[in-house]
Design an enzyme around this catalytic site. Sequence first.
Site, short mmCIF file in Angstrom:
data_model
loop_
_atom_site.label_atom_id
_atom_site.label_comp_id
_atom_site.label_asym_id
_atom_site.label_seq_id
_atom_site.Cartn_x
_atom_site.Cartn_y
_atom_site.Cartn_z
N ASP A 155 16.38 69.35 31.40
CA ASP A 155 15.87 69.18 32.75
C ASP A 155 15.69 70.55 33.37
OD1 ASP A 155 15.91 66.39 32.62
OD2 ASP A 155 17.93 66.24 33.45
N ASP A 169 10.82 62.36 32.95
CA ASP A 169 11.41 61.56 34.01
C ASP A 169 10.36 61.20 35.07
OD1 ASP A 169 13.91 61.86 32.78
OD2 ASP A 169 14.42 63.61 33.99
#
Length: 189
Positions: A155, A169
């Site tokens: 991330d 995501d």
Amino acid sequence: MEAREPTDDDPATAPEPDDASAPEVEAPDGTRGPGPRQFGLVGAVGVVVVLLDQLTKHWALNRLDDGSVVDVVGSLRFNLAYNTGTAFSLGSGKGLGPWISVLAIVVVVGLSLGYTSRFRLGAVAAGLIAGGAIGNLADRAFRGDDGFLHGAVIDFVDLQWWPVFNLADAAIVVGAGLLVLASLRAPAP
């Protein structure tokens, strides 16, 4: 009084246009309905999402691995994080992440075989969800030292007021929203 078949020539009996993104086809019995499932579009969108997701994660690993942070605009910055949990780092350390990704792929297969994949919007939604799920599952499968499906998701998009996330995501969230829209717009089968 005799019932008339709707025709395209008579505005009073012309069939109402359905979703313009779902081309109608004529069935052998003469009825018209949405076309076949758009597996090619689901696959194409999914492949593009996986490629973009993995390219951006590769960039993040190379650019941000030394702990540096890139301020972009406002509160948006790029900041590397490793997610071993599920979405938004929930359940870290419990081993749920890979199973959630596998479940998401099963759901996408169901969506692809479902009615909404006959419409362009539904097919795009399924492709976004599939690409996002596969992108994150690939991280879990191949980015860990503890063996297959024990890796962490990369991330790096940090809004500073929301959990850090990645392109996969974002694709899943946008795909889910589009799927809701597609299911609301699709007539009952």
